[in-house]
Structure formats: C-alpha cells, structure tokens
Design an enzyme around this catalytic site. Structure first.
Site, PDB file in Angstrom:
ATOM      1  N   ASP A 122      54.901  30.882  25.227  1.00 58.24           N
ATOM      2  CA  ASP A 122      56.228  30.296  25.294  1.00 58.24           C
ATOM      3  C   ASP A 122      57.163  31.139  24.425  1.00 58.24           C
ATOM      4  O   ASP A 122      56.702  31.903  23.568  1.00 58.24           O
ATOM      5  CB  ASP A 122      56.164  28.858  24.776  1.00 58.24           C
ATOM      6  CG  ASP A 122      57.454  28.096  25.013  1.00 58.24           C
ATOM      7  OD1 ASP A 122      58.234  28.523  25.874  1.00 58.24           O
ATOM      8  OD2 ASP A 122      57.672  27.085  24.331  1.00 58.24           O
ATOM      9  N   ASP A 158      53.979  24.026  23.619  1.00 55.17           N
ATOM     10  CA  ASP A 158      54.214  22.900  22.720  1.00 55.17           C
ATOM     11  C   ASP A 158      54.591  21.613  23.445  1.00 55.17           C
ATOM     12  O   ASP A 158      54.475  20.538  22.886  1.00 55.17           O
ATOM     13  CB  ASP A 158      55.305  23.246  21.702  1.00 55.17           C
ATOM     14  CG  ASP A 158      56.619  23.680  22.375  1.00 55.17           C
ATOM     15  OD1 ASP A 158      56.685  23.641  23.619  1.00 55.17           O
ATOM     16  OD2 ASP A 158      57.558  24.049  21.652  1.00 55.17           O
ATOM     17  N   ASP A 194      53.500  21.922  29.150  1.00 53.96           N
ATOM     18  CA  ASP A 194      52.552  23.014  28.910  1.00 53.96           C
ATOM     19  C   ASP A 194      51.094  22.551  29.005  1.00 53.96           C
ATOM     20  O   ASP A 194      50.192  23.382  29.116  1.00 53.96           O
ATOM     21  CB  ASP A 194      52.773  23.614  27.512  1.00 53.96           C
ATOM     22  CG  ASP A 194      54.132  24.274  27.370  1.00 53.96           C
ATOM     23  OD1 ASP A 194      54.512  24.995  28.304  1.00 53.96           O
ATOM     24  OD2 ASP A 194      54.795  24.061  26.352  1.00 53.96           O
TER      25      ASP A 194
END
Length: 806
Positions: free
Chosen positions: A305, A575, A579
């Site tokens: 990310d 997070d 995800d």
C-alpha cells in the site's frame, strides 16, 4: 412492522456469516496426517522397540515434540476466523430508521433494503446506502478504499455502473464512519450483500496457503519415510542372505531405521523459527505464524500500500506560490485561521488534530513561528460559512483593528473566478495550479477581503466575491525517507516492489517515481482498466506494471494471484478492511500495527508495529538468514545420519562378526549430535551479502543445486572414517578373535567426534571456518563443549561405560 418482518425473512439479517469452526478432535486428527508427524511417531515406536521395550525416554521425547508441534499448529488455526470476527465487530449495533413516519432506534441487524435511515457525524454506517439528501457530508472510507482523507459525499441521481468504489460519491459503505455533516439515505444492500460482506465471503472462500518451508518439510518427511522403509527392508534381506537369526535381523533393521530419522529436526526447525520471531520483534515486526518468518526470505514480490507504509501518512505543505504583493506569511496566516483543526502545544512539541489538509496548513504555519492559537487570540473568528462540496470553498470572518477580514480557502479554479484578477494574471495562476497538480500535489488557493461590518445573513454571493487572491499551497503525503533505500535494497535482492493503492493514479505514480518503484518502461493501471483485462492476460503481462491505483479488494487479490501464477512468492501489505482478502491469499500478509484495522491484522501473518515498508525489507533479510540456517541444520543432521547408515550397512553387508555400533549407542548419537550442535547452527548470524542474492525458487526441491550431493558426500566420508577406525581397532590394536570392545569403542568415539566437528564445517555455505571466525557463534562453541563433555563422560566414567557397552 409486519412488512419489515417479511422483508427480513426474504433478505436475511444484516449480519456477516462466519466460517464453521472445526472441532478440537478433527483438528488433532488433521495434525496426525502431516507426513513429518507420521515419521516422528514411527521414530518413537522404533526407538522403543530397538531398546528391547525397556528404554522409553527417547520415545517420550519424540512424542513430546509431536505434542508441542500440534499445540502450535492448532493455536494458529484458532486464529483463522479472527479477521471475520473483527468484521462482525465493525457492524453498527443500532441504526436510526424512519418507519411508520417516525424516527426509531432499531437493531442494525434488522435493517433491510428499502429502509430510510438518518446518519450524522460520528455514526458508523450500518449498511450499504444511497444518499437521498445531505449537508456538508464527509465519510472516512480509508479502511475500504485506501483514500487517505475523508471523502465528500452528496446526493446524485445516478453514476455509471462501472464507477469504482472510491468514486461513488452518492453512496456510503457499510462499516465506514461519518466524519462531518448529516444525511438521509436509503438502504441498498445488507449482510453478505454489502461491500464488507463481499470481503467476508472472500475470506471464507480462500483457504490458508501452505508456506514454502511447510512444503519443503513435507518433501523431506516423505523422502525420509521412503528411505527408512527401504533401509529396513534392505537390511532384512541382507541379514537373511547371511542366515542370521530373525530377531537379530529385525533389531538391527530397527536400529538402522532409528539412525535414518533425524527425530530432532522438527523441534529444531520450530526453535530456529521462534528465535527468528524474537529477532524480528526488535525490528518492529510481530510474526503470528512461525513458518511466515521463513516465507519472507523466499519473497520475490512485495505488493505494498502507499499511504502510511511508503509515505508518512501526514499531509505536508511542500510548495507555495504567492501572487502579486502578497507575502508567504500572509498566505500561511489565512490558511491557519480559515481552519477548523486544533493546535496543542506542549513545551517544544506540538500536535494538530482535524482534517489532514487543514493539519498541514497549521503545522506549516507553526514551523514558521505562526501559532494558530495566538493568531486567533489577536483575530478572533466571529462568523463562518462552512466548507460545502458544491461550492468547494470555506470562509471565516475575523475581527481586526480596522474592522473585519474575510478569509477564504478552497479549490483554486473556483476561488480564482471570485477574485479580482485580470485575464493575464488568471492564466498565470491557472498554469501554476496545473503544474503543481501534475506533480500529484493537492492544491488549495487562499484569498481575502476586508469588510466594515458582518452581514446579519451570510451568503456566498456577498462574502465570497470580489476577493484578493493571495496564493496557492501544494501539499502531499510525502514518502518516508528510509523507504527509497529499502526499495533499492529490494532491487539488489531481486525482489520486485509493486505499489497498490486506492489513491489517484497521478498521485500514486508521482510517489512511485520518487521512490524509484516506477522505473523506465514500467506501466501503471487503474482498477477500471484492470476490470477490462482478463485474468490470463494479467498473468502474462503483470511484470509490466509497477503501480495500480483506484483498486478494489478483488483487484488486489487478482494482482497477487497473477504474480503467484508466475511462480513468485508474494508478500502483501495493507491496513484496511479492503486489504484483508489479499493479505490472506498472499504467501505472507503484512498488516499495519498503528493504522491497521482489526480485520487486516486478523487476516495477516505478520504485523508491522511501525507501519514501515523498510521493516519488511529488514524482515526479508532475517527470513533469508533463517532459511539458510535451517538448511545448515538439515545438511548437518542428514549427513550425520547417512554416516551412521553407511557404518551399519557396510558392516552388515560385509558380515562383520560384531556391529560397530549397538542400539543404545545409536540412540546416544542422535541425542548428543542431533540436538545442541544442530540448534546452534540455527543461531548463526545472517551472512553478509544475503541481500545481494536473488530470491530462491520456491518451486525447486530443497535438495537441488548440489545440496543432496553435498549431504551424501559428507555422510559417506564420515561413515568411511568411522569404518576405518573400527578396522584399526579390530585388526591392528586388538586381537580380532576376542570381542574386547576396542573396535566398537573407537568407531563410536570417532563417529561422535566426526559429527561434532562436521557442525563447524557447515556454518557457512560459501566461507571457511577461519573466514567467519571460530568464535563468531558462541552458541556453537558451547554446544560443542557440552556435547564433547557428555561423550567423554560416557567413555571414561565406569558405570556409564557399562551402560553404553564401551
């Protein structure tokens, strides 16, 4: 109410399903199906049989190893549903719904599509809804979309069907939070039909992956099982050919079977992994599953990310543009006062809370010695027109010594139209705005005007017109300083870093270029573009893309699986709730410890306590070192066991009148040489240059690239030296017609000392003991001295001599 009950029966309760849990008995039986466990149980039985059904200590130790491994595995499985349970906890317990013309507080689980609900700042959205009307509405959707700042929402008639989740401005997603304003909405989806429900379904349907190490250990277990069985059968046939008694043949075959199985291997691997976990804790990484430590070492792709992992997760002013006679100080004063964030100063430290863009303004002003609290004390706010997503402006009115000053900030293109600037100036400002935006900066314009009195009724037409343009401010969530170096380490180590984010493509590419993730020849793709690409095409072309923007949970899973189809071992960071499916399907999922949701942490194998991409790279280095140490332990144990096998088999094949080793000596060998030295090998420091090597191919056998040949060579060498010692003792130093135990003792001592010395030889795959330093691993020196002392005690203490037949 009756109509609602009918619809509730039709649509089901607004709740998430959970995977059915296995019973404890079924889990225990599942553990017994592991080939390594079967080998250990066979070893326990053979050890007991070879001792004449008298010595049970070794068998108990082996069974203890089995029990410990089973407990660890079952405890890991019990964590499997934690991510789903965390999703359930995110569901709102109550909802405000309009029924029978009245506003009622009802259990959120009873909501059905078609219900009209009310939401306001601080509420958790109880289901997927479409906005009917809204006022200054903002929602924090970061957990679901990856959008780093709260999103403006409004009522719209319709959006295209293929609009990605992050751009659905007229929708609110279940389990997200309202941060500002209020809204009236209609429920469109509940339970498993919501976006969160789709994620829960993906978590349920995806089975846990086996790690490369688990696959390698299964391979070793099967091989050892075949070898053990083959040796026993071969020994039995040879014994029959020499017409030896059946019982004697059986006992010798069993003894050799015990020698063939390194029963301490499973325990040593577990301990080495546990030591790796402790090392990683000091590097800000918490590993939930032991095999995941080693999996990191095999990682060839890291999908990460952007926000918070590669960036600081903090909007920061990085560029300013001042127009005309205005000053930078004037620009920051307006930005700090036309601002709802709160500044708290504690000594030399300060903290700002509020909207990320407003925090950036106040922080920059404070760094330039402009304290928002002092500014407000000197120019108190007396009125305001709050930000509105339609106007794209915010205005505040402040008391000054001369009268009142209107301070305005907002979208530059909108603000510019309300300022007193000529066409040439407007084009210059617009060009600067475009230039800053092209560098992925979030750009805000600021302006002001002075008035003599505050109107009783504040309107945008009166207050936000005829303004004096002051300048532009460009801000971005900047990259972490250490990440660029970590990315360079990835390329050196043959690891491909890939950025996957819910943010805009332009922003993602700009950050990726700065971090050198996006290099010459690389491509970027949005979630919408990915929807148009079949999976088989993605698998063929996945290596071309370094950046994915505006993606959904399904997109992340597709990207991970495309890399896995290439034979890559994929690490995935994240997070948010969105995800979680990709974290689970990846070979190793890394959740953020600071900003990560409970759902992400529950689905992950590892948690980064500092939310830092560089920590993953440190963990990869440790993982490579751990796998190298496990290989060293395997090489040492198997070569020692082959030495024992060669000794017994040759003696049997050549029909020695007595065996070089007896059963109790074989058991002692396994205890002295298979435990402490093998464990000490697992404590070897990570070798220099490990991050300059390419990732190992997880599809390759652990015995490939000459590893098996090395094991066999050293095993034969140890066996040959042991047989030479036996021959010397039998035919040179004693009367061969008298069984005085000299030859047996010499073979026994030689084999033990040879195996202990062998431990030093496998400490490095590329360097000699003199190069790495004899004293660089204190654990090995202690293990050698303890094992040597134990062996000397057996050779020289009378009552032990009698027990061990020396």
């Amino acid at each position: 109410m009756q109509q609602n009950q009918k619809r509730l029966q039709s649509f089901g309760r607004n709740e998430l399903e959970v995977k059915k849990k296995e019973s404890l008995l079924k889990k225990v039986i599942g553990q017994l199906e592991d080939p390594m466990i079967i080998v250990l149980l066979i070893a326990a039985f053979l050890s007991y049989v070879s001792s004449g059904f008298e010595d049970w200590i070794d068998s108990v130790i082996i069974l203890l190893i089995v029990v410990i491994n089973a407990i660890i595995s079952i405890s890991q499985e019990n964590n499997a549903n934690k991510s789903l349970e965390a999703l359930q906890k995110m569901s709102a317990p109550l909802a405000k719904v309009i029924r029978n013309g009245k506003l009622e507080h009802v259990e959120a689980a009873t909501l059905v599509p078609g219900d009209i609900i009310e939401l306001e700042a601080g509420d958790l959205v109880p289901a997927d809804v479409r906005i009917l009307s809204a006022a200054n509405l903002k929602a924090d959707e970061s957990a679901m979309t990856g959008e780093s700042v709260p999103v403006n929402k409004k009522a719209l008639e319709a959006l295209p069907e293929d609009t990605v989740l992050a751009d659905r401005k007229n929708m609110l997603i279940s389990s997200t939070v309202i941060t500002n304003g209020r809204a009236t909405c209609v429920v469109t989806s509940t339970g498993m039909k919501t976006e969160v429900g789709r994620i829960a379904n993906m978590l349920i349907s995806e089975d846990d992956n086996t790690t490369p190490l688990q696959r390698k250990m299964a391979e070793i277990s099967k091989l050892l099982s075949i070898i053990c069985l083959g040796i026993c059968v071969l020994m039995f046939i040879v014994g029959l050919l020499y017409s030896r008694p059946i019982l004697e043949i059986f006992m010798m075959a069993v003894s050799l079977g015990v020698a063939a199985i390194p029963e301490g291997l499973a325990a040593i691997v577990t301990i080495v992994l546990a030591l790796g976990v402790q090392r990683l804790v000091k590097r800000h990484a918490i590993v939930k599953k032991l095999p995941a430590v080693e999996t990191l070492g095999a990682a060839s792709v890291i999908c990460s990310d952007k926000t918070g992992t590669m960036t600081q997760n903090k909007m920061t002013v990085v560029e300013t543009f001042v127009h005309g006679s205005a000053t930078p100080q004037q620009l920051l004063v307006i930005g700090a006062l036309c601002n709802d964030s709160k500044l708290t100063v504690n000594g030399s430290e300060f903290q700002v809370t509020g909207d990320p863009t407003e925090i950036a303004f106040v922080s920059k002003a404070y760094e330039e010695n402009l304290d928002k609290n002092e500014l407000e004390a000197n120019m108190p706010r007396v009125a305001e027109i709050p930000f509105d997503s339609e106007r794209k402006l915010m205005s505040t009115i402040h008391k000054t010594e001369q009268g009142y000053r209107v301070m305005v900030k907002g979208a530059p293109d909108v603000l510019l139209k309300r300022c007193r600037v000529d066409e040439a100036e407007a084009q210059k400002i617009a060009a600067k705005n475009a230039d800053m935006a092209s560098n992925a900066l979030r750009v805000l314009g600021v302006a002001y005007k002075d008035i003599t009195e505050v109107p009783e009724e504040l309107t945008s037409e009166d207050i936000e017109n005829h303004l004096t343009f002051v300048g532009l401010v460009g801000m971005i969530d900047p990259p972490r300083q250490e990440v660029k170096e970590a990315v360079a380490q990835c390329y050196d180590a043959g690891i491909r870093p890939v950025m996957i984010t819910g943010d805009h493509k332009l922003t993602a590419v700009a950050i990726a270029k700065e971090l050198t993730i996006f290099r010459s020849g690389n491509l970027a793709m949005t979630g919408s573009e990915l929807d148009m690409m079949p999976q088989e095409i993605l698998e063929e072309e996945v290596e071309k893309y370094s950046v994915y923007a505006r993606v959904s949970p399904e997109h992340k899973m597709r990207i991970v699986k495309a890399w896995q189809a290439k034979g890559m071992v994929v690490a995935m960071t994240g997070d948010g709730v969105n995800d979680a499916p990709a974290l689970k399907v990846a070979d190793i999922g890394c959740a953020m410890g600071i900003t990560g949701t409970d759902v992400a942490k529950g689905a992950a194998d590892m948690i980064l306590t500092d939310d830092n991409f560089a920590t993953i790279v440190h963990a990869v280095e440790q993982g490579r070192g751990i796998f190298s140490n496990i290989k060293k332990s395997i090489q040492y144990l198997l070569s020692c066991n082959i030495g024992e096998i060669i000794t017994i088999f040759v003696a049997t094949a050549l029909n020695f009148h007595q065996m070089p080793l007896v059963a109790i000596q074989l058991l002692w060998l396994n205890l002295v040489t298979d435990s402490l030295p093998a464990l000490a090998l697992g404590m070897e420091p990570v070798e220099p240059g490990v991050m300059k090597q390419k990732p190992r191919d997880s599809r390759k056998s652990i015995f490939a690239d000459g590893f098996a040949a090395s094991i066999i060579f050293y095993g034969v060498l140890v066996g040959a030296i042991t047989l030479a010692a036996y021959w010397l003792g039998e035919y040179v130093l004693s009367d061969p017609t008298v069984a005085d135990g000299t030859a047996n003792t010499m073979a026994f001592a030689t084999l033990v000392f040879g195996e202990l010395t062998r431990a030093f030889a496998v400490r490095s795959e590329t360097r000699s003991i003199f190069s790495i330093g004899v004293f660089s691993n204190s654990a090995m020196n202690k293990a050698f001295l303890v094992s040597l002392a134990l062996q000397l005690a057996v050779l020289f203490i009378p009552f032990l001599q009698e027990i061990f037949k020396v």
